[in-house]
Scaffold this active site. Sequence first.
Site, PDB file in Angstrom:
ATOM      1  N   ASN A 171       0.851  -1.183   0.000  1.00  0.00           N
ATOM      2  CA  ASN A 171       0.000   0.000   0.000  1.00  0.00           C
ATOM      3  C   ASN A 171       0.889   1.236   0.000  1.00  0.00           C
ATOM      4  O   ASN A 171       1.906   1.294   0.693  1.00  0.00           O
ATOM      5  CB  ASN A 171      -0.915   0.042   1.223  1.00  0.00           C
ATOM      6  CG  ASN A 171      -1.828   1.269   1.191  1.00  0.00           C
ATOM      7  OD1 ASN A 171      -2.747   1.336   0.392  1.00  0.00           O
ATOM      8  ND2 ASN A 171      -1.560   2.241   2.049  1.00  0.00           N
ATOM      9  N   TYR A 175       0.250  10.364   4.515  1.00  0.00           N
ATOM     10  CA  TYR A 175      -0.166  10.731   5.858  1.00  0.00           C
ATOM     11  C   TYR A 175       0.911  11.642   6.440  1.00  0.00           C
ATOM     12  O   TYR A 175       2.093  11.315   6.406  1.00  0.00           O
ATOM     13  CB  TYR A 175      -0.326   9.481   6.741  1.00  0.00           C
ATOM     14  CG  TYR A 175      -0.907   8.293   6.015  1.00  0.00           C
ATOM     15  CD1 TYR A 175      -2.271   8.198   5.780  1.00  0.00           C
ATOM     16  CD2 TYR A 175      -0.082   7.275   5.515  1.00  0.00           C
ATOM     17  CE1 TYR A 175      -2.805   7.118   5.088  1.00  0.00           C
ATOM     18  CE2 TYR A 175      -0.609   6.195   4.835  1.00  0.00           C
ATOM     19  CZ  TYR A 175      -1.970   6.118   4.618  1.00  0.00           C
ATOM     20  OH  TYR A 175      -2.490   5.055   3.925  1.00  0.00           O
ATOM     21  N   ARG A 176       0.500  12.750   6.981  1.00  0.00           N
ATOM     22  CA  ARG A 176       1.459  13.715   7.493  1.00  0.00           C
ATOM     23  C   ARG A 176       2.340  13.080   8.563  1.00  0.00           C
ATOM     24  O   ARG A 176       1.931  12.128   9.246  1.00  0.00           O
ATOM     25  CB  ARG A 176       0.720  14.913   8.082  1.00  0.00           C
ATOM     26  CG  ARG A 176       0.080  14.594   9.428  1.00  0.00           C
ATOM     27  CD  ARG A 176      -0.881  15.645   9.873  1.00  0.00           C
ATOM     28  NE  ARG A 176      -1.250  15.473  11.268  1.00  0.00           N
ATOM     29  CZ  ARG A 176      -2.416  15.819  11.772  1.00  0.00           C
ATOM     30  NH1 ARG A 176      -3.358  16.320  10.986  1.00  0.00           N
ATOM     31  NH2 ARG A 176      -2.663  15.660  13.058  1.00  0.00           N
ATOM     32  N   TRP A 189      -1.900   7.802  10.893  1.00  0.00           N
ATOM     33  CA  TRP A 189      -2.778   6.879  10.163  1.00  0.00           C
ATOM     34  C   TRP A 189      -4.195   6.996  10.689  1.00  0.00           C
ATOM     35  O   TRP A 189      -4.463   6.663  11.846  1.00  0.00           O
ATOM     36  CB  TRP A 189      -2.301   5.441  10.347  1.00  0.00           C
ATOM     37  CG  TRP A 189      -1.057   5.116   9.606  1.00  0.00           C
ATOM     38  CD1 TRP A 189      -0.672   5.608   8.404  1.00  0.00           C
ATOM     39  CD2 TRP A 189      -0.022   4.213  10.025  1.00  0.00           C
ATOM     40  NE1 TRP A 189       0.537   5.071   8.036  1.00  0.00           N
ATOM     41  CE2 TRP A 189       0.956   4.206   9.009  1.00  0.00           C
ATOM     42  CE3 TRP A 189       0.160   3.410  11.137  1.00  0.00           C
ATOM     43  CZ2 TRP A 189       2.105   3.431   9.080  1.00  0.00           C
ATOM     44  CZ3 TRP A 189       1.300   2.636  11.218  1.00  0.00           C
ATOM     45  CH2 TRP A 189       2.264   2.642  10.199  1.00  0.00           C
ATOM     46  N   GLU A 235      -0.798   1.114  -6.071  1.00  0.00           N
ATOM     47  CA  GLU A 235      -0.728   2.502  -6.533  1.00  0.00           C
ATOM     48  C   GLU A 235       0.294   2.686  -7.642  1.00  0.00           C
ATOM     49  O   GLU A 235       0.152   3.590  -8.480  1.00  0.00           O
ATOM     50  CB  GLU A 235      -0.401   3.430  -5.358  1.00  0.00           C
ATOM     51  CG  GLU A 235      -1.547   3.691  -4.405  1.00  0.00           C
ATOM     52  CD  GLU A 235      -1.823   2.549  -3.441  1.00  0.00           C
ATOM     53  OE1 GLU A 235      -2.851   2.588  -2.737  1.00  0.00           O
ATOM     54  OE2 GLU A 235      -0.996   1.590  -3.388  1.00  0.00           O
ATOM     55  N   ASP A 286      -4.889  21.947   8.921  1.00  0.00           N
ATOM     56  CA  ASP A 286      -5.229  20.913   7.946  1.00  0.00           C
ATOM     57  C   ASP A 286      -5.995  21.446   6.739  1.00  0.00           C
ATOM     58  O   ASP A 286      -6.316  22.629   6.654  1.00  0.00           O
ATOM     59  CB  ASP A 286      -6.024  19.799   8.631  1.00  0.00           C
ATOM     60  CG  ASP A 286      -5.464  18.424   8.331  1.00  0.00           C
ATOM     61  OD1 ASP A 286      -5.232  18.137   7.134  1.00  0.00           O
ATOM     62  OD2 ASP A 286      -5.239  17.649   9.267  1.00  0.00           O
TER      63      ASP A 286
END
Length: 641
Positions: A171, A175-176, A189, A235, A286
């Site tokens: 995967n 994610y920051r 996550w 991906e 964000d």
Amino acid sequence: MAFKNLEHFINTLDQAGELVRIKRYVNPHLEIAEITDRVSKMPGGGKALLFENTGYDFPVLMNSMGSYKRMCLALGVAELDDIAREIEDLFKMLSKPKEGILDKLSMLPKLGQFASWMPKVVGGKGACQEVVMEQPDLSKLPVIQCWPKDGGPFITLPVIHTKDPHNGTRNVGMYRMQIFEKDLTGMHWHKHKVSAKHFNEYKALGKKMPVAVVLGGDPVYTYSATAPLPENVDEYMLAGFLRKKKVELVKCITQPELEVPADADFVIEGYVDPADPLIWEGPFGDHTGYYSLADWYPRFHVTAITHRKNAVYPATIVGVPPQEDAWIGKATERIFLAPIKMTLVPEIVDMEMPVEGVFHNLVISQIVKDYPGQAQKVMNAMWGAGQMMFNKILVVAGKDTPITDYKKLAQHVFKHLNPATDIYFSQGPMDVLDHSCSKMGFGGKMCIDGTTKFEEEIDERYHFPEAPKAIEVAAIQSVLPGITAINQDLLKYNIPCLILAVKKNKKGHIKTLNKQLFDLPALKGIKMLLYVEHTVDVTDLPSTLWRFCNNLDPKRDHFIEEKDSIESTGKVEALIGLDGTLKTKEWDNFQRDWPNIVVSDLPTIEKVDLIWNELNLGEFVASPSLKYRKQIYGDEAIVDI
């Protein structure tokens, strides 16, 4: 088009007149973000920015995909819809009957293309491993701090690699990552993400979880990490399809279970130990335009950092829209329209995600309607489709309604809308960043059926008189003084909707106010009232819509009023009010913390003002934060927020 590396993409942007090189020293702590915020809000998204003097060994690339043109350049197409058409053609070719040997043979070239898109692991080291840090130290990278109330510096464009411990399925997500020490970050996550699922599987096995983080390389890697692919679809197969060339991967040095693109600029290798205590991560300004609140997340331990010679550090900022992520979202909207149409919602014609809806909050779909109830069928299908499960407000319009012309869209929707029967409410999973939900990650949804109705869908009990073209605002405020402002501009376009700014001062204020307004003869024919906080400038429709969508839980925050019609005996009039004000424990019994809007601090704003003429960015642009500082704090001269 396949880019050899990030430098190749930068040179392409430069040749296309889409890049500004900033040679003056700019501090990665807040200053880079403030400059980028101003540029990203320029018409069309401004230019990509290469900060060549950051006090570190590496330049910083910002806003590289922050316009329609640059998004197309990154994906190697003239128009984003070209990708959707190609995907649709592939679906049709693969699904059509194969009646003879010639039909089957005609498939061979396309099958060969499929094979050429599949990622391939190659031997040896890649360019991403040309330099290996003797001691991995994240402080050597120009990691930016975006906003003053962020918990610290964050890696904002990390392409994060994990694998399922049982079947080895890869995967790749984004994610920051908040940096805590030279070799320690948080790993943000969300519970709905595949990497979080992998983490839980490693935890059940009692094993450490290898993780690799890639920065840079072909920009298509960054896009693919954000794409809403089905679980277990690689991906890098999407990346290969988009770049028309397979992605070559090399094994990590200290985490050899994982492979990363050979042409990446940086690779950060490490592991997450499920036995570790979680770390308090955040806050972070964000993509909603609000700070996501701090919470507990896993720790990521760095075991190696490698990079290309002459590597460039890519980053982005998110915050009050529009930002670069709006254009990445536009690519997703266009690219994934075809799979949605071909597999889930065959009646869909088009889809629009307004910038003000920050992806999940507001989605408009256009359908071919052939039977009653079809809009509800679409609603259920879309809310069950991957990341569309996070959608809060869905508007369904007919095929003859121009969904990108918002005025015409609203005119058509309201003409065919009964607010008492044509708006549907549900509950379900929500983005954990949605602060309006009473419970994190679980809240209300709303579907507005704006299609032309079949006879079976019309409730004959209701009557809607013609709405006024104007109202006396002062007269209403004199009767109901809690209303600080009213935007009635929509009335002159035959859109029976008012936007009201309200200063709440009691429990149930909006519900009571909604009933009082419905009873006013001056508002006869109005179908919808939208309420926002008294600090909102309701004359600024994009900003108001953004604030409204963020602060609304539709199932909890709607109020429907009905009364007997004076004009039509036996008929009923109806109105709906939607409460998009911020919620408090005192007035709304809201038990969660409510976050602040993301804005810069004044020292940073003033510093950038002083150096603007040295940045080669053209005419002076004031900080976008000033508008919201004034709305929130009442005085833009406040130094510390």
